[in-house]
Design a protein around this motif. Structure first.
Motif, PDB file in Angstrom:
ATOM      1  N   PHE A   1     -35.908 -57.597  81.288  1.00  0.00           N
ATOM      2  CA  PHE A   1     -34.900 -58.250  82.130  1.00  0.00           C
ATOM      3  C   PHE A   1     -34.698 -57.626  83.503  1.00  0.00           C
ATOM      4  CE2 PHE A   1     -33.407 -59.165  77.686  1.00  0.00           C
ATOM      5  CZ  PHE A   1     -34.049 -60.397  77.613  1.00  0.00           C
ATOM      6  N   PRO A   2     -34.651 -56.298  83.657  1.00  0.00           N
ATOM      7  CA  PRO A   2     -34.493 -55.765  85.013  1.00  0.00           C
ATOM      8  C   PRO A   2     -35.607 -56.222  85.956  1.00  0.00           C
ATOM      9  CG  PRO A   2     -33.999 -54.061  83.414  1.00  0.00           C
ATOM     10  CD  PRO A   2     -34.567 -55.234  82.642  1.00  0.00           C
ATOM     11  N   GLU A   3     -36.841 -56.255  85.461  1.00  0.00           N
ATOM     12  CA  GLU A   3     -37.948 -56.708  86.299  1.00  0.00           C
ATOM     13  C   GLU A   3     -37.834 -58.207  86.594  1.00  0.00           C
ATOM     14  OE1 GLU A   3     -42.815 -57.199  86.215  1.00  0.00           O
ATOM     15  OE2 GLU A   3     -41.845 -55.971  84.686  1.00  0.00           O
ATOM     16  N   LEU A   4     -37.487 -58.996  85.575  1.00  0.00           N
ATOM     17  CA  LEU A   4     -37.388 -60.444  85.776  1.00  0.00           C
ATOM     18  C   LEU A   4     -36.293 -60.816  86.772  1.00  0.00           C
ATOM     19  CD1 LEU A   4     -37.813 -61.759  82.117  1.00  0.00           C
ATOM     20  CD2 LEU A   4     -39.439 -61.978  84.015  1.00  0.00           C
ATOM     21  N   LEU A   5     -35.200 -60.074  86.771  1.00  0.00           N
ATOM     22  CA  LEU A   5     -34.059 -60.423  87.623  1.00  0.00           C
ATOM     23  C   LEU A   5     -33.985 -59.583  88.900  1.00  0.00           C
ATOM     24  CD1 LEU A   5     -31.359 -60.911  84.845  1.00  0.00           C
ATOM     25  CD2 LEU A   5     -32.819 -62.633  85.929  1.00  0.00           C
ATOM     26  N   ALA A   6     -35.007 -58.740  89.153  1.00  0.00           N
ATOM     27  CA  ALA A   6     -34.970 -57.810  90.282  1.00  0.00           C
ATOM     28  C   ALA A   6     -34.779 -58.501  91.629  1.00  0.00           C
ATOM     29  CB  ALA A   6     -36.236 -56.955  90.304  1.00  0.00           C
ATOM     30  N   SER A   7     -35.380 -59.629  91.821  1.00  0.00           N
ATOM     31  CA  SER A   7     -35.258 -60.295  93.127  1.00  0.00           C
ATOM     32  C   SER A   7     -34.435 -61.569  93.022  1.00  0.00           C
ATOM     33  CB  SER A   7     -36.643 -60.581  93.702  1.00  0.00           C
ATOM     34  OG  SER A   7     -37.349 -61.466  92.874  1.00  0.00           O
ATOM     35  N   GLY A   8     -33.470 -61.569  92.137  1.00  0.00           N
ATOM     36  CA  GLY A   8     -32.574 -62.715  92.024  1.00  0.00           C
ATOM     37  C   GLY A   8     -32.782 -63.495  90.754  1.00  0.00           C
ATOM     38  N   GLY A   9     -31.909 -64.435  90.572  1.00  0.00           N
ATOM     39  CA  GLY A   9     -31.978 -65.274  89.389  1.00  0.00           C
ATOM     40  C   GLY A   9     -30.871 -65.000  88.408  1.00  0.00           C
ATOM     41  N   GLY A  10     -30.302 -63.798  88.491  1.00  0.00           N
ATOM     42  CA  GLY A  10     -29.245 -63.483  87.563  1.00  0.00           C
ATOM     43  C   GLY A  10     -28.730 -62.075  87.729  1.00  0.00           C
ATOM     44  N   LEU A  11     -27.857 -61.706  86.810  1.00  0.00           N
ATOM     45  CA  LEU A  11     -27.208 -60.394  86.846  1.00  0.00           C
ATOM     46  C   LEU A  11     -27.417 -59.690  85.513  1.00  0.00           C
ATOM     47  CD1 LEU A  11     -23.804 -61.467  88.451  1.00  0.00           C
ATOM     48  CD2 LEU A  11     -25.807 -60.502  89.613  1.00  0.00           C
ATOM     49  N   LEU A  12     -27.420 -58.378  85.565  1.00  0.00           N
ATOM     50  CA  LEU A  12     -27.580 -57.559  84.372  1.00  0.00           C
ATOM     51  C   LEU A  12     -26.239 -57.022  83.911  1.00  0.00           C
ATOM     52  CD1 LEU A  12     -30.681 -55.569  85.639  1.00  0.00           C
ATOM     53  CD2 LEU A  12     -30.698 -57.405  83.938  1.00  0.00           C
ATOM     54  N   HIS A  13     -26.127 -56.817  82.602  1.00  0.00           N
ATOM     55  CA  HIS A  13     -24.937 -56.188  82.030  1.00  0.00           C
ATOM     56  C   HIS A  13     -25.374 -54.992  81.201  1.00  0.00           C
ATOM     57  CE1 HIS A  13     -25.424 -57.527  77.827  1.00  0.00           C
ATOM     58  NE2 HIS A  13     -25.960 -58.614  78.348  1.00  0.00           N
ATOM     59  N   ALA A  14     -24.459 -54.096  80.928  1.00  0.00           N
ATOM     60  CA  ALA A  14     -24.763 -52.932  80.099  1.00  0.00           C
ATOM     61  C   ALA A  14     -25.116 -53.418  78.695  1.00  0.00           C
ATOM     62  CB  ALA A  14     -23.574 -51.980  80.060  1.00  0.00           C
ATOM     63  N   PRO A  15     -26.242 -52.957  78.148  1.00  0.00           N
ATOM     64  CA  PRO A  15     -26.634 -53.396  76.808  1.00  0.00           C
ATOM     65  C   PRO A  15     -25.590 -53.028  75.750  1.00  0.00           C
ATOM     66  CG  PRO A  15     -28.442 -52.245  77.901  1.00  0.00           C
ATOM     67  CD  PRO A  15     -27.224 -52.052  78.748  1.00  0.00           C
ATOM     68  N   ASN A  16     -25.409 -53.928  74.795  1.00  0.00           N
ATOM     69  CA  ASN A  16     -24.513 -53.696  73.653  1.00  0.00           C
ATOM     70  C   ASN A  16     -23.078 -53.417  74.076  1.00  0.00           C
ATOM     71  OD1 ASN A  16     -26.706 -53.895  71.712  1.00  0.00           O
ATOM     72  ND2 ASN A  16     -27.365 -51.925  72.520  1.00  0.00           N
ATOM     73  N   ASP A  17     -22.643 -54.000  75.173  1.00  0.00           N
ATOM     74  CA  ASP A  17     -21.294 -53.785  75.700  1.00  0.00           C
ATOM     75  C   ASP A  17     -20.634 -55.150  75.944  1.00  0.00           C
ATOM     76  OD1 ASP A  17     -19.004 -53.240  77.209  1.00  0.00           O
ATOM     77  OD2 ASP A  17     -19.965 -51.625  78.342  1.00  0.00           O
ATOM     78  N   PRO A  18     -19.934 -55.693  74.945  1.00  0.00           N
ATOM     79  CA  PRO A  18     -19.328 -57.022  75.090  1.00  0.00           C
ATOM     80  C   PRO A  18     -18.368 -57.122  76.277  1.00  0.00           C
ATOM     81  CG  PRO A  18     -19.226 -56.300  72.806  1.00  0.00           C
ATOM     82  CD  PRO A  18     -19.700 -55.130  73.609  1.00  0.00           C
ATOM     83  N   GLY A  19     -17.640 -56.047  76.575  1.00  0.00           N
ATOM     84  CA  GLY A  19     -16.727 -56.072  77.719  1.00  0.00           C
ATOM     85  C   GLY A  19     -17.463 -56.235  79.024  1.00  0.00           C
ATOM     86  N   ASP A  20     -18.584 -55.536  79.171  1.00  0.00           N
ATOM     87  CA  ASP A  20     -19.364 -55.666  80.398  1.00  0.00           C
ATOM     88  C   ASP A  20     -20.041 -57.028  80.463  1.00  0.00           C
ATOM     89  OD1 ASP A  20     -20.125 -54.375  82.881  1.00  0.00           O
ATOM     90  OD2 ASP A  20     -22.172 -54.421  82.083  1.00  0.00           O
ATOM     91  N   LEU A  21     -20.499 -57.531  79.330  1.00  0.00           N
ATOM     92  CA  LEU A  21     -21.058 -58.885  79.288  1.00  0.00           C
ATOM     93  C   LEU A  21     -20.018 -59.884  79.775  1.00  0.00           C
ATOM     94  CD1 LEU A  21     -23.070 -61.125  78.468  1.00  0.00           C
ATOM     95  CD2 LEU A  21     -22.215 -60.880  76.128  1.00  0.00           C
ATOM     96  N   ALA A  22     -18.783 -59.782  79.281  1.00  0.00           N
ATOM     97  CA  ALA A  22     -17.710 -60.694  79.707  1.00  0.00           C
ATOM     98  C   ALA A  22     -17.441 -60.545  81.201  1.00  0.00           C
ATOM     99  CB  ALA A  22     -16.441 -60.419  78.903  1.00  0.00           C
ATOM    100  N   ARG A  23     -17.439 -59.306  81.697  1.00  0.00           N
ATOM    101  CA  ARG A  23     -17.195 -59.067  83.126  1.00  0.00           C
ATOM    102  C   ARG A  23     -18.249 -59.761  83.982  1.00  0.00           C
ATOM    103  NH1 ARG A  23     -19.431 -56.183  86.877  1.00  0.00           N
ATOM    104  NH2 ARG A  23     -20.849 -55.111  85.452  1.00  0.00           N
ATOM    105  N   VAL A  24     -19.525 -59.627  83.591  1.00  0.00           N
ATOM    106  CA  VAL A  24     -20.613 -60.208  84.377  1.00  0.00           C
ATOM    107  C   VAL A  24     -20.610 -61.739  84.259  1.00  0.00           C
ATOM    108  CG1 VAL A  24     -23.112 -60.259  84.705  1.00  0.00           C
ATOM    109  CG2 VAL A  24     -21.966 -58.086  84.263  1.00  0.00           C
ATOM    110  N   LEU A  25     -20.353 -62.254  83.062  1.00  0.00           N
ATOM    111  CA  LEU A  25     -20.237 -63.713  82.919  1.00  0.00           C
ATOM    112  C   LEU A  25     -19.113 -64.258  83.798  1.00  0.00           C
ATOM    113  CD1 LEU A  25     -20.746 -64.127  79.081  1.00  0.00           C
ATOM    114  CD2 LEU A  25     -22.197 -65.106  80.874  1.00  0.00           C
ATOM    115  N   ARG A  26     -17.996 -63.559  83.799  1.00  0.00           N
ATOM    116  CA  ARG A  26     -16.862 -63.980  84.621  1.00  0.00           C
ATOM    117  C   ARG A  26     -17.245 -63.970  86.105  1.00  0.00           C
ATOM    118  NH1 ARG A  26     -13.198 -60.886  82.534  1.00  0.00           N
ATOM    119  NH2 ARG A  26     -12.451 -62.448  81.088  1.00  0.00           N
TER     120      ARG A  26
END
Length: 160
Positions: free
Chosen positions: A93-118
């Motif tokens: 995922f870091p390589e796939l999203l390096a030049s855009g397309g999306g954002l990364l979240h901390a693995p196995n961290d539901p709070g960070d996933l929610a933050r990035v989705l928001r």
């Protein structure tokens, strides 16, 4: 966290093996316990047309896998459809999203996933820009010809 503050639904799809059935029951039970069972839909295996319909209906594509993915094909498919992606910061995922397309979240961290989705859902302009960037990246890096040439280069290197 997100469902409690906005109108969000989770729609998931994929092949289901007998070994995964218990896991899916756990997911449904947890959604019910959290009071969001009516917002969780499991489609199971979908064909190409069903996958395209699903991607067209998405505001954001999330793949919060706990295990590092070697290829991340579902992320590439979402990017090809112009859907902004949220994925963990590991595996391909870091390589796939390096030049855009999306954002990364901390693995196995539901709070960070929610933050990035928001962050994606709260900024429609940013979401559109991420979707467009992902679509453009796929059209350059993940065409049949580009991917075949990449495989041929690896094979040539191995044979040399």
């Amino acid at each position: 966290i997100l469902a409690a503050t906005r109108d969000v639904a989770l729609v998931a799809a994929g092949a289901t093996s007998p070994a995964e059935e218990a896991y899916l029951r756990t997911c449904h039970r947890l959604a019910d316990e959290l009071g969001v069972g009516g917002r969780f839909t499991w489609l199971g295996q979908v064909d190409r047309v069903g996958k395209l319909r699903l991607l067209e209906a998405c505001d954001v594509f999330a793949m919060p896998t706990a295990h590092p993915e070697a290829k991340g094909l579902p992320v590439i498919e979402a990017m090809a459809a112009g859907v902004p992606v949220v994925a963990p910061d590991h595996g391909a995922f870091p390589e796939l999203l390096a030049s855009g397309g999306g954002l990364l979240h901390a693995p196995n961290d539901p709070g960070d996933l929610a933050r990035v989705l928001r962050a994606v859902l709260d900024d429609p302009s940013r979401a559109a820009a991420l979707g467009a960037a992902g679509h453009a990246r796929v059209r350059v890096r993940h065409t049949f010809a580009t991917m075949a040439a990449g495989h041929e280069a690896v094979y040539a290197e191995l044979l040399a």
